[in-house]
Every structure is written in structure tokens, then in C-alpha cells.
Design a protein around this motif. Structure first.
Motif, short mmCIF file in Angstrom:
data_model
loop_
_atom_site.label_atom_id
_atom_site.label_comp_id
_atom_site.label_asym_id
_atom_site.label_seq_id
_atom_site.Cartn_x
_atom_site.Cartn_y
_atom_site.Cartn_z
N GLU A 97 -11.61 2.98 -5.75
CA GLU A 97 -10.27 2.63 -5.27
C GLU A 97 -9.48 2.07 -6.45
O GLU A 97 -10.06 1.46 -7.35
CB GLU A 97 -10.33 1.61 -4.14
CG GLU A 97 -8.99 1.36 -3.48
CD GLU A 97 -8.28 2.64 -3.03
OE1 GLU A 97 -7.29 3.02 -3.68
OE2 GLU A 97 -8.73 3.26 -2.04
N LYS B 60 -10.98 8.85 -6.33
CA LYS B 60 -11.42 8.68 -4.94
C LYS B 60 -12.68 9.48 -4.67
O LYS B 60 -13.58 9.02 -3.97
CB LYS B 60 -10.31 9.09 -3.97
CG LYS B 60 -9.12 8.18 -3.93
CD LYS B 60 -9.39 6.84 -3.28
CE LYS B 60 -9.44 6.96 -1.79
NZ LYS B 60 -9.66 5.67 -1.12
N TYR C 9 -5.91 9.98 -9.27
CA TYR C 9 -6.33 9.25 -8.06
C TYR C 9 -7.29 10.06 -7.19
O TYR C 9 -8.31 9.53 -6.74
CB TYR C 9 -5.10 8.81 -7.27
CG TYR C 9 -5.40 7.88 -6.12
CD1 TYR C 9 -6.13 6.71 -6.30
CD2 TYR C 9 -4.94 8.16 -4.83
CE1 TYR C 9 -6.39 5.85 -5.26
CE2 TYR C 9 -5.19 7.31 -3.78
CZ TYR C 9 -5.91 6.15 -3.99
OH TYR C 9 -6.17 5.30 -2.95
N GLN D 11 -1.86 7.97 -10.91
CA GLN D 11 -1.81 8.70 -9.63
C GLN D 11 -2.35 10.12 -9.79
O GLN D 11 -3.02 10.62 -8.90
CB GLN D 11 -0.37 8.75 -9.09
CG GLN D 11 -0.20 9.57 -7.83
CD GLN D 11 -1.02 9.06 -6.66
OE1 GLN D 11 -1.11 7.86 -6.43
NE2 GLN D 11 -1.64 9.96 -5.91
N TYR E 223 -6.19 -0.23 -7.87
CA TYR E 223 -5.27 -1.33 -7.60
C TYR E 223 -4.43 -1.54 -8.85
O TYR E 223 -4.97 -1.78 -9.92
CB TYR E 223 -6.02 -2.63 -7.30
CG TYR E 223 -6.95 -2.53 -6.13
CD1 TYR E 223 -6.51 -2.83 -4.84
CD2 TYR E 223 -8.28 -2.13 -6.30
CE1 TYR E 223 -7.37 -2.74 -3.75
CE2 TYR E 223 -9.14 -2.04 -5.21
CZ TYR E 223 -8.68 -2.35 -3.95
OH TYR E 223 -9.52 -2.25 -2.87
N TYR F 60 -1.81 4.56 -4.10
CA TYR F 60 -2.75 3.43 -4.17
C TYR F 60 -2.05 2.10 -3.93
O TYR F 60 -0.83 2.02 -3.74
CB TYR F 60 -3.53 3.44 -5.49
CG TYR F 60 -2.69 3.56 -6.74
CD1 TYR F 60 -2.06 2.46 -7.29
CD2 TYR F 60 -2.56 4.80 -7.39
CE1 TYR F 60 -1.31 2.59 -8.45
CE2 TYR F 60 -1.82 4.92 -8.54
CZ TYR F 60 -1.19 3.81 -9.07
OH TYR F 60 -0.45 3.93 -10.21
N HIS G 91 0.87 -1.17 0.00
CA HIS G 91 0.00 0.00 0.00
C HIS G 91 0.91 1.22 0.00
O HIS G 91 1.48 1.60 1.04
CB HIS G 91 -0.93 0.01 1.21
CG HIS G 91 -1.98 1.07 1.11
ND1 HIS G 91 -1.72 2.41 1.32
CD2 HIS G 91 -3.29 0.99 0.80
CE1 HIS G 91 -2.82 3.11 1.15
NE2 HIS G 91 -3.79 2.27 0.83
#
Length: 189
Positions: A69, A64, A60, A57, A71, A96, A17
Motif C-alpha cells: 500500500e 498493489k 501503484y 501512481q 501513503y 492512494y 483517500h
């Protein structure tokens, strides 16, 4: 065989993570109850991959805010993900989860495993809160993805889920007109 409309298969994997700096365990259950983007890529410490993950990113916070989410998944281990995060300017920005898939089970279940190379292809999947794949994109190794296109696809998928009987036409944007499929529309669009 298309995965659209199919439930993701059960899996369990170790992950890094990036946001917390912790090693965690992830399964398909983590992807249920929320929208998810699952982004497969060939390998850590490569060329196109860091540009894609850094671009993801940059989206992101927006994802969000939509209840999504993210992955990322490669056939590297979670340890390799941490090492890459610690040594790459681009990857050090990630917040993430980075799933390790050294067994190749997850890549195989999403049908993005290049069996000969033992690496995941560039596959992106949008998974709804029920664990059902709503969108998929798979690119050749030399073609990087544009994460900004995910935002519109997710908004459309969320709209359709929340408004049964309506569909989003090409280039649909939030707030614009949708369609209600019926015999009246056949041949008139």
C-alpha cells in the motif's frame, strides 16, 4: 541516525483517500500486516511534487500486486490534499492515501522534516509488515524520484524476508541468483 531496521513510531493523522474520495484516519497500525511505501514530499500545489506523485501512481497497480500500500505525506492538511486532487490534472489520477501532517510529527519521526522551512523533505521509505523500515531514500528538494526503482527494491526486500540466510546482490532481479553469506565467499566476490 538511520531508521533502517527500526519500527515506525506511533502516529494518528487525517488523510484524503484519493481512490475513494473520502477523508479517513490513518495510524501506524494501517501499515502493519502489509508492505507499505511512505512517500514524503514538501508541499501540495508545487512543481516537482506532482510529477513524483503522478509517477508513483503509474507504479501503484504493480505495487498493489506485490501486496504494497502507498501513503504520500506532506505537512499540508487532508483538506488541502483534496483541493489539490480536485484541481490538478496530475494529482487527480491518484488512487492512494494522502496523509496530512500539519503537526509535523510524522515527518519528524521519519527524520525528514526541514525544521526551518516546516516542510517534509523528499523521503521514500519501504516498511515491512512488522512496521520495520527496510529501505530509505532522501533526495534534495530539486531532485525528483523515480518510482519504478521501488518495485525492484520491494521484490528484493520481500525475497530476503521470505528466504532467511540469503541476500540479494547488486542489480538483483526476481528469479536471478542470490547469495548465502558464509566464510567461503569472503574475498571471493
Amino acid at each position: 541516525m538511520s531508521l533502517i531496521g527500526k519500527e515506525i513510531q506511533p502516529f494518528a493523522a487525517s488523510a484524503y483517500h484519493a481512490g475513494s474520495g473520502d477523508f479517513i484516519e490513518v495510524s501506524e497500525q494501517n501499515m502493519k500486516g502489509q508492505w507499505s511505501v511512505v512517500c514524503f514530499y514538501p508541499a501540495d500545489f508545487t512543481f516537482v511534487c506532482p510529477t513524483e506523485l503522478e509517477d508513483l501512481q503509474k507504479q501503484y497497480a504493480t505495487l498493489k500486486s506485490l501486496g504494497v500500500e502507498v501513503y504520500s505525506v506532506s505537512t499540508d492538511t487532508h483538506f488541502t490534499h483534496k483541493a489539490w486532487h480536485d484541481h490538478s490534472d496530475a494529482i487527480s489520477t491518484l488512487q492512494y492515501v494522502m496523509i496530512g501532517d500539519p503537526s509535523q510529527r510524522i515527518s519528524r519521526s521519519f527524520d525528514v522534516l526541514d525544521e526551518e522551512a516546516g516542510l517534509a523533505q523528499r523521503g521514500t521509505f519501504i516498511v515491512d509488515p512488522d512496521g520495520i523500515v527496510q529501505a530509505a531514500e532522501i533526495n534534495a528538494d530539486g531532485i525528483g524520484r523515480d518510482a519504478s526503482t521501488l518495485v525492484g527494491k520491494i521484490k528484493a526486500a520481500q525475497y530476503v524476508r521470505n528466504n532467511p540466510g540469503e541476500v540479494c546482490p547488486a542489480k538483483w532481479e526476481e528469479g536471478s541468483a542470490t547469495l548465502k553469506p558464509s566464510l567461503d565467499l569472503v574475498g571471493k566476490i
